[in-house]
Scaffold this motif. Structure first.
Motif, PDB file in Angstrom:
ATOM      1  N   SER A  43       0.795  -1.326  -0.003  1.00 29.95           N
ATOM      2  CA  SER A  43      -0.027   0.140   0.000  1.00 29.95           C
ATOM      3  C   SER A  43       1.017   1.413  -0.037  1.00 29.95           C
ATOM      4  CB  SER A  43      -0.808  -0.004   1.187  1.00 29.95           C
ATOM      5  OG  SER A  43      -0.166  -0.034   2.338  1.00 29.95           O
ATOM      6  N   PRO A  73      -1.370  -0.590 -10.404  1.00 29.96           N
ATOM      7  CA  PRO A  73      -2.192  -0.715  -9.137  1.00 29.96           C
ATOM      8  C   PRO A  73      -2.781  -2.409  -9.019  1.00 29.96           C
ATOM      9  CG  PRO A  73      -3.063   0.723 -10.808  1.00 29.96           C
ATOM     10  CD  PRO A  73      -2.058   0.158 -11.205  1.00 29.96           C
ATOM     11  N   SER A  75      -5.000  -4.823  -6.389  1.00 26.00           N
ATOM     12  CA  SER A  75      -6.428  -4.699  -5.224  1.00 26.00           C
ATOM     13  C   SER A  75      -5.915  -6.180  -4.356  1.00 26.00           C
ATOM     14  CB  SER A  75      -7.632  -5.026  -6.063  1.00 26.00           C
ATOM     15  OG  SER A  75      -7.733  -6.206  -6.638  1.00 26.00           O
ATOM     16  N   HIS A  82      -5.016   1.629  -1.485  1.00 26.10           N
ATOM     17  CA  HIS A  82      -4.479   1.558  -3.143  1.00 26.10           C
ATOM     18  C   HIS A  82      -3.143   0.586  -2.711  1.00 26.10           C
ATOM     19  CE1 HIS A  82      -7.256   4.210  -4.923  1.00 26.10           C
ATOM     20  NE2 HIS A  82      -7.068   4.889  -4.159  1.00 26.10           N
ATOM     21  N   TYR A  84       0.287  -1.558  -4.872  1.00 25.13           N
ATOM     22  CA  TYR A  84       1.003  -1.449  -6.207  1.00 25.13           C
ATOM     23  C   TYR A  84       1.933  -2.661  -6.237  1.00 25.13           C
ATOM     24  CZ  TYR A  84      -0.943   3.199  -7.110  1.00 25.13           C
ATOM     25  OH  TYR A  84      -1.557   4.093  -7.117  1.00 25.13           O
TER      26      TYR A  84
END
Length: 165
Positions: A43, A73, A75, A82, A84
């Motif tokens: 995150s 990005p 999830s 958010h 990555y």
């Protein structure tokens, strides 16, 4: 990643300096290195904490790294933060970005050469020719990379009696 060890920190700092020497930002390079080492989605908040930088700096540099095709990005089910990761297309994606950049540069030079006053410019001709040459050399690299790194079936094992198992 709970804490970073000394070797990880050295790698992260080295990558930051590498990015900076290449015209990028040190924080962008550090973020990229951290995501390389993490092997899982991180995150914004976690990245900021591990690198000891501001959340705003992480956000700005993640946007730039995303635009360059370095990160993307991700999830995490049940979590609204958010996250990555390193771009899923990996090195092939970086090759594509390099090819697009080279094509754009070559196009600019070719367009300038179409102007009668600039048609004889040696620097423009060399740059355009170099771009054409380089793009031709790049053709097939991604395919050769995939072939060289494709999973191979296991080799048959010979038993002590010379039979294949």
């Amino acid at each position: 990643m709970v804490e970073l060890e000394a070797a990880e920190r050295r790698f992260i700092e080295s990558m930051g300096l590498y990015f900076e020497r290449r015209g990028g930002t040190r924080i962008g390079g550090r973020i990229y290195a951290l995501l390389m080492l993490a092997g899982k989605p991180l995150s914004n908040k976690r990245i900021a904490m591990l690198l000891n930088v501001s959340a705003a700096s992480v956000s700005t540099n993640l946007r730039a790294c995303t635009d360059m095709g370095l990160v993307e990005p991700a999830s995490v089910p049940g979590d609204r933060q958010h996250y990555y990761v390193i771009h899923s297309q990996g090195w092939e994606g970086k090759l594509r970005v390099a090819e697009e950049s080279l094509s754009a540069f070559g196009r600019l030079c070719s367009e300038a050469l179409a102007v009668p006053r600039l048609a004889g410019n040696r620097s423009l001709r060399e740059a355009s020719a170099f771009c054409d040459f380089y793009k031709a050399e790049l053709t097939g690299i991604a395919e050769r990379w995939r072939a060289a790194n494709a999973p191979r079936p296991p080799r048959p094992v010979k038993t002590s009696k010379g039979r294949t198992a």
